[in-house]
Design a protein around this motif. Structure first.
Motif, PDB file in Angstrom:
ATOM      1  N   LYS A 368       0.826  -1.204   0.000  1.00 40.29           N
ATOM      2  CA  LYS A 368       0.000   0.000   0.000  1.00 40.29           C
ATOM      3  C   LYS A 368       0.867   1.264   0.000  1.00 40.29           C
ATOM      4  CE  LYS A 368      -0.522   0.382   5.067  1.00 40.29           C
ATOM      5  NZ  LYS A 368      -1.487   0.464   6.179  1.00 40.29           N
ATOM      6  N   GLY A 369       2.118   1.133   0.424  1.00 42.05           N
ATOM      7  CA  GLY A 369       3.007   2.275   0.461  1.00 42.05           C
ATOM      8  C   GLY A 369       3.330   2.849  -0.907  1.00 42.05           C
ATOM      9  N   TRP A 370       2.985   2.122  -1.978  1.00 44.39           N
ATOM     10  CA  TRP A 370       3.271   2.611  -3.330  1.00 44.39           C
ATOM     11  C   TRP A 370       2.115   3.416  -3.916  1.00 44.39           C
ATOM     12  CZ3 TRP A 370       8.111   2.618  -4.579  1.00 44.39           C
ATOM     13  CH2 TRP A 370       8.962   1.621  -4.078  1.00 44.39           C
ATOM     14  N   MET A 371       1.048   3.597  -3.166  1.00 43.72           N
ATOM     15  CA  MET A 371      -0.140   4.243  -3.720  1.00 43.72           C
ATOM     16  C   MET A 371       0.145   5.619  -4.314  1.00 43.72           C
ATOM     17  SD  MET A 371      -3.432   3.305  -1.333  1.00 43.72           S
ATOM     18  CE  MET A 371      -2.733   3.612   0.278  1.00 43.72           C
ATOM     19  N   PHE A 372       0.973   6.412  -3.644  1.00 46.82           N
ATOM     20  CA  PHE A 372       1.204   7.775  -4.110  1.00 46.82           C
ATOM     21  C   PHE A 372       2.095   7.808  -5.352  1.00 46.82           C
ATOM     22  CE2 PHE A 372       0.181   8.124   0.430  1.00 46.82           C
ATOM     23  CZ  PHE A 372      -1.004   8.838   0.300  1.00 46.82           C
ATOM     24  N   ARG A 373       3.046   6.878  -5.436  1.00 44.50           N
ATOM     25  CA  ARG A 373       3.832   6.773  -6.668  1.00 44.50           C
ATOM     26  C   ARG A 373       2.926   6.504  -7.858  1.00 44.50           C
ATOM     27  NH1 ARG A 373       6.727   1.226  -7.830  1.00 44.50           N
ATOM     28  NH2 ARG A 373       4.492   0.805  -8.045  1.00 44.50           N
ATOM     29  N   ASP A 374       1.932   5.652  -7.642  1.00 43.24           N
ATOM     30  CA  ASP A 374       1.101   5.185  -8.746  1.00 43.24           C
ATOM     31  C   ASP A 374       0.095   6.217  -9.231  1.00 43.24           C
ATOM     32  OD1 ASP A 374       2.489   2.806  -8.677  1.00 43.24           O
ATOM     33  OD2 ASP A 374       1.047   1.813  -7.360  1.00 43.24           O
ATOM     34  N   ILE A 375       0.000   7.350  -8.546  1.00 40.08           N
ATOM     35  CA  ILE A 375      -0.840   8.439  -9.048  1.00 40.08           C
ATOM     36  C   ILE A 375       0.011   9.668  -9.394  1.00 40.08           C
ATOM     37  CG2 ILE A 375      -2.918   7.641  -7.885  1.00 40.08           C
ATOM     38  CD1 ILE A 375      -2.454   9.826  -5.755  1.00 40.08           C
ATOM     39  N   GLY A 376       1.337   9.452  -9.507  1.00 41.26           N
ATOM     40  CA  GLY A 376       2.211  10.508  -9.992  1.00 41.26           C
ATOM     41  C   GLY A 376       2.921  11.336  -8.953  1.00 41.26           C
ATOM     42  N   LEU A 377       2.999  10.856  -7.708  1.00 42.66           N
ATOM     43  CA  LEU A 377       3.605  11.644  -6.628  1.00 42.66           C
ATOM     44  C   LEU A 377       4.863  10.982  -6.070  1.00 42.66           C
ATOM     45  CD1 LEU A 377       0.381  12.805  -4.724  1.00 42.66           C
ATOM     46  CD2 LEU A 377       1.731  14.067  -6.427  1.00 42.66           C
ATOM     47  N   ASN A 378       5.653  10.385  -6.940  1.00 35.44           N
ATOM     48  CA  ASN A 378       6.858   9.692  -6.478  1.00 35.44           C
ATOM     49  C   ASN A 378       7.846  10.638  -5.800  1.00 35.44           C
ATOM     50  OD1 ASN A 378       8.226   7.085  -6.379  1.00 35.44           O
ATOM     51  ND2 ASN A 378       9.762   8.032  -7.705  1.00 35.44           N
ATOM     52  N   ASP A 379       7.855  11.918  -6.219  1.00 35.34           N
ATOM     53  CA  ASP A 379       8.761  12.891  -5.611  1.00 35.34           C
ATOM     54  C   ASP A 379       8.408  13.189  -4.159  1.00 35.34           C
ATOM     55  OD1 ASP A 379      10.042  13.057  -8.023  1.00 35.34           O
ATOM     56  OD2 ASP A 379       9.159  14.967  -8.615  1.00 35.34           O
ATOM     57  N   TRP A 380       7.204  12.846  -3.769  1.00 37.27           N
ATOM     58  CA  TRP A 380       6.749  13.092  -2.400  1.00 37.27           C
ATOM     59  C   TRP A 380       6.701  11.798  -1.573  1.00 37.27           C
ATOM     60  CZ3 TRP A 380       1.948  16.718  -3.556  1.00 37.27           C
ATOM     61  CH2 TRP A 380       2.430  17.957  -4.031  1.00 37.27           C
ATOM     62  N   LEU A 381       7.318  10.754  -2.064  1.00 42.84           N
ATOM     63  CA  LEU A 381       7.293   9.442  -1.417  1.00 42.84           C
ATOM     64  C   LEU A 381       8.704   9.038  -1.008  1.00 42.84           C
ATOM     65  CD1 LEU A 381       5.716   6.832  -0.676  1.00 42.84           C
ATOM     66  CD2 LEU A 381       6.156   6.043  -3.020  1.00 42.84           C
ATOM     67  N   PHE A 382       8.872   8.635   0.270  1.00 45.37           N
ATOM     68  CA  PHE A 382      10.192   8.292   0.791  1.00 45.37           C
ATOM     69  C   PHE A 382      10.146   7.023   1.641  1.00 45.37           C
ATOM     70  CE2 PHE A 382      10.133  12.943   0.384  1.00 45.37           C
ATOM     71  CZ  PHE A 382      11.225  13.135  -0.457  1.00 45.37           C
ATOM     72  N   ASP A 383      11.220   6.256   1.588  1.00 43.73           N
ATOM     73  CA  ASP A 383      11.445   5.157   2.523  1.00 43.73           C
ATOM     74  C   ASP A 383      12.116   5.767   3.749  1.00 43.73           C
ATOM     75  OD1 ASP A 383      12.340   3.035   4.013  1.00 43.73           O
ATOM     76  OD2 ASP A 383      13.330   1.992   2.356  1.00 43.73           O
ATOM     77  N   ILE A 384      11.399   5.847   4.851  1.00 44.20           N
ATOM     78  CA  ILE A 384      11.917   6.546   6.029  1.00 44.20           C
ATOM     79  C   ILE A 384      13.144   5.855   6.608  1.00 44.20           C
ATOM     80  CG2 ILE A 384      10.430   5.375   7.706  1.00 44.20           C
ATOM     81  CD1 ILE A 384      10.198   8.137   9.136  1.00 44.20           C
ATOM     82  N   ASN A 385      13.299   4.569   6.353  1.00 41.34           N
ATOM     83  CA  ASN A 385      14.470   3.856   6.871  1.00 41.34           C
ATOM     84  C   ASN A 385      15.747   4.176   6.097  1.00 41.34           C
ATOM     85  OD1 ASN A 385      13.214   2.421   8.984  1.00 41.34           O
ATOM     86  ND2 ASN A 385      12.336   0.990   7.515  1.00 41.34           N
ATOM     87  N   LYS A 386      15.588   4.694   4.877  1.00 42.46           N
ATOM     88  CA  LYS A 386      16.749   4.964   4.034  1.00 42.46           C
ATOM     89  C   LYS A 386      16.909   6.437   3.676  1.00 42.46           C
ATOM     90  CE  LYS A 386      16.680   0.379   1.870  1.00 42.46           C
ATOM     91  NZ  LYS A 386      16.575  -0.351   0.575  1.00 42.46           N
ATOM     92  N   THR A 387      15.969   7.274   4.077  1.00 46.77           N
ATOM     93  CA  THR A 387      15.980   8.681   3.693  1.00 46.77           C
ATOM     94  C   THR A 387      16.346   9.549   4.891  1.00 46.77           C
ATOM     95  OG1 THR A 387      14.231   8.226   2.090  1.00 46.77           O
ATOM     96  CG2 THR A 387      14.658  10.536   2.619  1.00 46.77           C
ATOM     97  N   SER A 388      17.239  10.476   4.685  1.00 38.93           N
ATOM     98  CA  SER A 388      17.649  11.367   5.767  1.00 38.93           C
ATOM     99  C   SER A 388      16.590  12.428   6.034  1.00 38.93           C
ATOM    100  CB  SER A 388      18.970  12.053   5.418  1.00 38.93           C
ATOM    101  OG  SER A 388      18.779  12.954   4.330  1.00 38.93           O
ATOM    102  N   ALA A 389      16.617  12.974   7.235  1.00 38.83           N
ATOM    103  CA  ALA A 389      15.725  14.090   7.568  1.00 38.83           C
ATOM    104  C   ALA A 389      16.010  15.280   6.662  1.00 38.83           C
ATOM    105  CB  ALA A 389      15.894  14.468   9.035  1.00 38.83           C
ATOM    106  N   GLU A 390      17.267  15.466   6.296  1.00 36.90           N
ATOM    107  CA  GLU A 390      17.637  16.589   5.433  1.00 36.90           C
ATOM    108  C   GLU A 390      16.962  16.493   4.070  1.00 36.90           C
ATOM    109  OE1 GLU A 390      20.301  16.325   8.733  1.00 36.90           O
ATOM    110  OE2 GLU A 390      19.768  14.809   7.238  1.00 36.90           O
ATOM    111  N   THR A 391      16.889  15.296   3.529  1.00 34.92           N
ATOM    112  CA  THR A 391      16.237  15.112   2.225  1.00 34.92           C
ATOM    113  C   THR A 391      14.752  15.433   2.314  1.00 34.92           C
ATOM    114  OG1 THR A 391      17.839  13.440   1.528  1.00 34.92           O
ATOM    115  CG2 THR A 391      15.701  13.438   0.418  1.00 34.92           C
TER     116      THR A 391
END
Length: 436
Positions: A368-391
């Motif tokens: 279900k975590g891919w829902m936003f990618r699939d409607i065109g919002l991949n730039d607003w989707l992050f894996d919190i375990n691999k993404t820094s707070a700065e990003t």
């Protein structure tokens, strides 16, 4: 759009339903859609699925009588539905086909179509290995197959069919008139596992259809807490923590006894949310609302996040102590600047209102975590375990600095959703007309 081959198969299944006796109480009666929904009153998504899908059914299939089936009492959702959907009739009770006079059995025997609403209940071996839970969802579909009642699944995620559950899932779901998966990874998973219902397509979570509000409560809450429209960020978290007392036993997402690794993950997640909130307050001077996606976060959101904020930041942060229903949340989200969330459904509600969102989720929470990618919002989707707070901070600041562009991006994503809603509901409507 549905292929010609699929539609021929769909029509054949639907036409078979017309031979069923006792399906309509009189020749001029309305067609009946029986919707099973409302999995929980302690999670905003499990509340939001129901009014969202009900609104779509009322909009696209206005000729149908809608019966909402609650296998267990859901007082919060039921109050929301009674207020906003007065024509919807509630059916309560367990599925007991050996009792022909029970309200649920009568509802099935009158139904032109049965729909299992959005969620991730069609899994085995993901949260547990309980056959009883599996069969509680599949048994009504087996009954539909026996009685030639068309059935479908709307906005589902599929994550795991541990052996031998794959055999029965494939056998039952291959008889579905339609399956709409709310993420394309689930669609891929079903195709790889040779699931072949009449219609198998991407179709967003029913919660995207939500439009209910409680303006009185929502506006009063904002005023009471000094939150001005368009001038506050909303943050929604998820933690590896047990349910609150009386809220159910633990599972993968809500461990009864978090492991050391899960506790460490909590600390890492909340440190990133702390940095994001602190950066927002210091850079913009605007406030933050920490809001609950689920009942349990009214406790853990305070202890693991709010209480850890620097004092000068905390002065600009409001922590919501009480859980809420979807209509009050919608009235608050409608006035938020942006939502940042670790769970998707508050974000879905915000997007439905045209509000920009950032989804920082853990991949192991499911497809279900891919829902936003699939409607065109991949730039607003992050894996919190691999993404820094700065990003994540950089993305949030980009939204803030070019807010009109962010609003337009949210609008375009909802156009994708609307197109799929229309296409899926056209299939529902044709099915209902053929089966009635």
């Amino acid at each position: 759009m549905t292929s010609r081959r699929h539609f021929i198969k769909l029509s054949g299944l639907s036409m078979a339903a017309t031979a069923l006796p006792l399906r309509r109480s009189r020749p001029d009666a309305k067609p009946i859609i029986l919707l099973k929904s409302s999995w929980n009153d302690k999670n905003i998504g499990d509340i939001g699925h129901t009014p969202g899908t009900l609104r779509l059914l009322e909009r696209y299939v206005p000729e149908a009588q809608i019966l909402l089936w609650h296998a267990a009492p859901r007082p919060v959702t039921e109050a929301l539905v009674a207020k906003n959907f007065p024509k919807v009739r509630l059916i309560s009770g367990g599925f007991e086909p050996d009792k022909p006079d029970s309200p649920v059995t009568r509802a099935f025997n009158e139904a032109s179509l049965y729909i299992h609403n959005s969620g991730m209940s069609m899994n085995y071996g993901l949260f547990n290995f309980e056959w009883g839970n599996t069969m509680s969802h599949l048994a009504p579909m087996l009954y539909c197959r026996e009685r030639n009642i068309p059935f479908g699944l709307y906005g589902q995620s599929f994550d795991k069919f541990a052996s031998p559950a794959d055999l029965i899932y494939r056998d039952v779901l291959n008889q579905a008139a339609f399956i709409y998966t709310r993420d394309k990874e689930s669609l891929k998973y079903l195709n790889e596992n040779k699931f072949k219902p009449a219609v198998l397509e991407f179709g967003p979570d029913g919660c995207f259809g939500i439009d209910v509000r409680d303006e009185e409560k929502g506006v009063a809450y904002l005023k009471q807490n000094g939150l001005e429209a368009g001038k506050f960020l909303t943050v929604v978290i998820r933690t590896n923590t047990p349910p609150l007392d009386g809220a159910g036993k633990g599972n993968l997402l809500n461990p009864a006894e978090p492991t050391p690794e899960q506790k460490a993950e909590n600390l890492d997640w909340m440190a990133k949310m702390n940095q994001l909130i602190s950066n927002w307050v210091r850079k913009t001077g605007l406030k933050v609302l920490i809001a609950p996606e689920s009942l349990k976060e009214t406790k853990y959101g305070r202890t693991l996040l709010y209480d850890t904020l620097p004092d000068e930041v905390k002065a600009k942060v409001v922590f919501r102590e009480q859980f809420w229903s979807a209509d009050e949340a919608m009235s608050v989200f409608a006035r938020a600047h942006t939502l940042v969330g670790m769970e998707p459904h508050s974000l879905i509600m915000a997007l439905a209102l045209g509000v920009p969102v950032i989804h920082a989720r853990a991949l192991w929470h499911g497809r279900k975590g891919w829902m936003f990618r699939d409607i065109g919002l991949n730039d607003w989707l992050f894996d919190i375990n691999k993404t820094s707070a700065e990003t994540m901070n950089a993305t949030l600041m980009q939204i803030h600095q070019d807010y009109p562009q962010a609003k337009e991006k949210a609008r375009k994503a909802m156009l994708v959703v609307a197109e799929r809603q229309k296409a899926s509901m056209q299939v529902v409507r044709k099915l209902v007309k053929l089966a009635s």
